[in-house]
Structures are given as structure tokens and as C-alpha cells.
Design a protein around this motif. Structure first.
Motif, short mmCIF file in Angstrom:
data_model
loop_
_atom_site.label_atom_id
_atom_site.label_comp_id
_atom_site.label_asym_id
_atom_site.label_seq_id
_atom_site.Cartn_x
_atom_site.Cartn_y
_atom_site.Cartn_z
N GLY A 147 0.84 -1.00 0.15
CA GLY A 147 0.04 0.12 0.07
C GLY A 147 0.75 1.33 -0.16
N ALA A 148 1.77 1.22 0.98
CA ALA A 148 2.41 2.76 1.22
C ALA A 148 3.22 3.02 -0.27
N ASN A 157 10.27 18.10 -3.71
CA ASN A 157 8.91 17.61 -3.54
C ASN A 157 8.81 16.40 -2.62
N TYR A 158 7.92 16.32 -1.79
CA TYR A 158 8.09 15.18 -1.00
C TYR A 158 6.64 14.24 -1.00
N ARG A 159 6.70 12.91 -0.96
CA ARG A 159 5.65 12.13 -0.99
C ARG A 159 5.88 11.22 0.24
N ILE A 160 5.08 11.03 1.12
CA ILE A 160 5.08 10.06 2.38
C ILE A 160 3.74 9.65 2.53
N VAL A 217 -1.16 1.55 10.03
CA VAL A 217 -1.84 2.66 11.31
C VAL A 217 -2.76 3.31 11.05
N ALA A 218 -3.80 2.57 10.09
CA ALA A 218 -5.21 3.43 9.80
C ALA A 218 -5.83 2.37 8.96
N PRO A 219 -7.12 2.50 8.79
CA PRO A 219 -7.85 1.58 8.08
C PRO A 219 -7.50 1.13 6.54
N VAL A 220 -6.72 2.15 6.01
CA VAL A 220 -6.39 2.03 4.70
C VAL A 220 -5.01 2.68 4.72
N PRO A 221 -4.17 2.60 3.82
CA PRO A 221 -2.71 3.25 3.64
C PRO A 221 -3.30 4.69 3.14
N VAL A 222 -2.41 5.74 4.00
CA VAL A 222 -2.53 6.95 3.87
C VAL A 222 -1.67 7.76 3.26
N ILE A 282 5.76 16.15 14.67
CA ILE A 282 4.50 16.56 15.31
C ILE A 282 3.48 16.46 14.59
N LEU A 283 3.41 16.45 13.28
CA LEU A 283 2.10 16.14 12.44
C LEU A 283 1.74 14.78 12.19
N VAL A 284 2.68 13.96 12.58
CA VAL A 284 2.39 12.43 12.50
C VAL A 284 1.04 12.07 12.92
N ALA A 285 0.76 12.48 14.41
CA ALA A 285 -0.47 12.22 14.78
C ALA A 285 -1.55 12.28 14.22
N GLN A 286 -1.40 13.64 13.42
CA GLN A 286 -2.59 13.99 12.78
C GLN A 286 -3.05 13.01 11.36
N GLU A 287 -2.06 12.47 11.01
CA GLU A 287 -2.20 11.74 9.81
C GLU A 287 -2.58 10.21 10.02
N ILE A 288 -2.15 9.62 10.93
CA ILE A 288 -2.55 8.32 11.26
C ILE A 288 -3.60 8.02 12.34
N SER A 289 -4.24 6.81 12.45
CA SER A 289 -5.24 6.44 13.60
C SER A 289 -4.69 4.99 13.91
N PRO A 290 -3.40 4.69 14.60
CA PRO A 290 -3.25 3.41 15.05
C PRO A 290 -4.12 3.04 15.93
N ILE A 291 -4.04 1.22 16.03
CA ILE A 291 -4.97 1.00 17.14
C ILE A 291 -4.00 -0.04 17.98
#
Length: 286
Positions: free
Chosen positions: A126-127, A208-211, A216-221, A245-254
Motif C-alpha cells: 500500500g504505502a 517535492n516530498y511524498r510520504i 496504522v489506519a484503516p487504509v494506507p494514507v 509533530i504532524l504524524v499524529a494528525q495523519e494516522i490512527s493506529p490501534i
């Protein structure tokens, strides 16, 4: 664990024949590598009336680069991706990710397309495909559809594939600019362990960055807020600190049997920093 569920095994002779079999047996599953499918049947997660085997169908086993676009057929295994000189030279992120998939035995059988069709949150492909901005090519009796990878995953074990369709290939355009890449996978041990978290990074000479994060979420983000922060800027320790610092805004780990959500979040920050630095070193030729 044996397979207790009975089903019809049907060998497709062509794509047209496969479509006819799917229409005749609406409760079907398509078999390519089978590493995810057989486990799902064994565990009772799915109970198909028919399993339609597409192995050997003409045109689905190719790896081809033409006019700046790579095509990876739906029957191409992870081992074939690793061994491909074309992928190693032009799309090394796929090779790097494929080398971290399970064990040699699984890689010899499992297909990348099968991996994205299973769409489990911890999938390996996915990633990397998200940062390469791939396109999934599907075909049914009514013709062909092109689905951007960002629209492919719609939920855990759910994709944009419609009933009666088969994925033919994945297409990726060759990056126009000199770039560096990196992929990192967190697991408990080497071998066939599932990912606790994955991160893929792309950085080109124009900054230019792609990450993208996986598992760590229902689908790859795609980490859009982090990309927006970084784009156009040279990488620095201060910039990386802001990005973390922004990582927590992008993922929703369980929290599950493999890791806690707090550990996954922390390791995503660590792996992103490592991957950004590795991509920068690769871009600089170091």
C-alpha cells in the motif's frame, strides 16, 4: 488448519471465460497467488461457492516499462519484482518493500496485486504504491477501468473493485526528476510477521516530498499535511522535528496483539525521520 469449507475449483481459460464463470457463480473468489485467499477460507472469514483460478492467463505475468510507464501484471510475484532489473533501476522502492514481505516461500507465491486486493490494513504494497501514485487497471465484461491508487482502498478488506471485475495490472509512471526513496517496516521479528507499521518516502531534486504510512489506519494514507510542510524546503533537523509533530494528525493506529497504538505512533515518527534521511542520502548519491 485444514480447509473445511467445500467449493468448486474452476480454472479460467481466458479473461472472457473468467468473466463468464463469475457471472455463473456470483459467490466467487479469484485465485492468483492464494496466500491471503487460502488463509481467509481456512479461518472461515469467507465462504465462496467457487474459486476461479486465473494463473496462467496470457498477459497477466508481465513486468514491462514502455513510454515511461511501468506495468506490473496481476500474476507477478513479489520474488519476480525483487529480481526485475527494470524495477531495481527505475522503481527501487517496490524492490525494497518486496524484500521485506514475509519469507522467501511466501514471496515466491504471493502477488502484489493480490496484496492490494486483500486490502488488509497491514498490507505491504500500500504505502509504496501510494507514493508512486500508481493506477490500478481493472477489466470486466463491460470494459476497462483505471482507478488511482488513492481511490482504490475504501476500507479494511474493501476496495473499489466491482463484482465481475478482475485486476489486470498496476501502472506507475516513471518519475521525471532525480529522486531518492526509502521504505521501512516495523515487525516483531524477521520472517512472516505482519507489519506493525510501514512508511514509504519519496524526495526529488526540487524538494517535492511524498510520504505514506501503512498498518496504522484503516487504509494506507498519504501524509498530506506533512508533505505540505516539507514541500519546497531542504531537509533539516528543525524541519524533521516539525514534521514529526504532524504524524499524529495523519494516522490512527490501534492497539492489538502486535503493538500498542502509542508504540506505533512513536515508531512512525522514528521511521519517518530515518526514511527521510535515507531518501536524502540516496538523492545526494551518498
Amino acid at each position: 488448519m485444514p480447509i473445511a469449507h467445500e467449493f468448486k475449483y474452476l480454472k479460467a481459460k481466458s479473461l472472457k471465460n473468467a468473466f463468464a464463470l463469475m457471472e455463473k457463480h456470483p459467490n466467487y473468489q479469484v485465485l492468483a497467488g492464494g496466500t491471503d485467499l487460502i488463509c481467509a477460507i481456512k479461518e472461515g472469514m469467507i465462504s465462496p461457492e467457487a474459486v476461479i483460478d486465473i494463473k496462467g492467463l496470457k498477459g497477466l505475468s508481465k513486468i514491462k516499462l514502455s513510454n515511461g510507464e511501468l506495468s506490473i501484471g496481476s500474476l507477478v510475484s513479489y520474488s519476480e519484482i525483487i529480481e526485475s532489473r527494470t524495477i531495481k533501476s527505475y522503481f527501487p522502492l517496490l524492490k525494497e518493500a518486496a524484500e521485506k514481505v514475509a519469507s522467501c516461500g511466501i514471496r515466491n507465491r504471493a502477488t502484489m496485486v493480490g496484496n492490494i486486493c486483500s486490502a488488509v490494513p497491514c498490507l505491504d504494497a500500500g504505502a509504496p504504491l501510494m507514493v508512486y501514485e500508481a493506477t490500478v487497471v481493472v477489466e470486466g465484461k463491460d470494459g476497462e477501468r483505471l482507478i488511482p491508487i488513492k481511490e482504490w482502498f475504501v476500507g479494511p478488506r474493501k476496495t473499489s473493485l466491482k463484482a465481475g471485475e478482475i485486476v489486470k495490472e498496476v501502472r506507475i509512471k516513471e518519475p521525471a526528476l532525480k529522486h531518492g526513496i526509502a521504505y521501512d517496516k516495523l515487525s516483531r521479528y524477521e520472517g512472516e510477521d505482519l507489519a506493525q507499521a510501514t512508511v514509504a518516502v519519496y524526495l526529488d531534486e526540487q524538494n517535492n516530498y511524498r510520504i505514506s504510512f501503512g498498518s496504522v489506519a484503516p487504509v494506507p494514507v498519504r501524509a498530506s499535511s506533512i508533505e505540505n510542510l516539507l514541500n519546497g524546503k531542504a531537509l533539516s533537523a528543525e524541519l524533521i522535528a516539525q514534521a514529526k509533530i504532524l504524524v499524529a494528525q495523519e494516522i490512527s493506529p490501534i492497539t492489538d496483539i502486535r503493538a500498542t497504538k502509542e508504540f506505533r505512533l512513536h515508531m512512525c515518527e522514528v521511521m519517518m525521520e530515518r526514511s527521510l534521511k535515507r531518501a536524502q542520502m540516496m538523492l545526494g548519491g551518498k
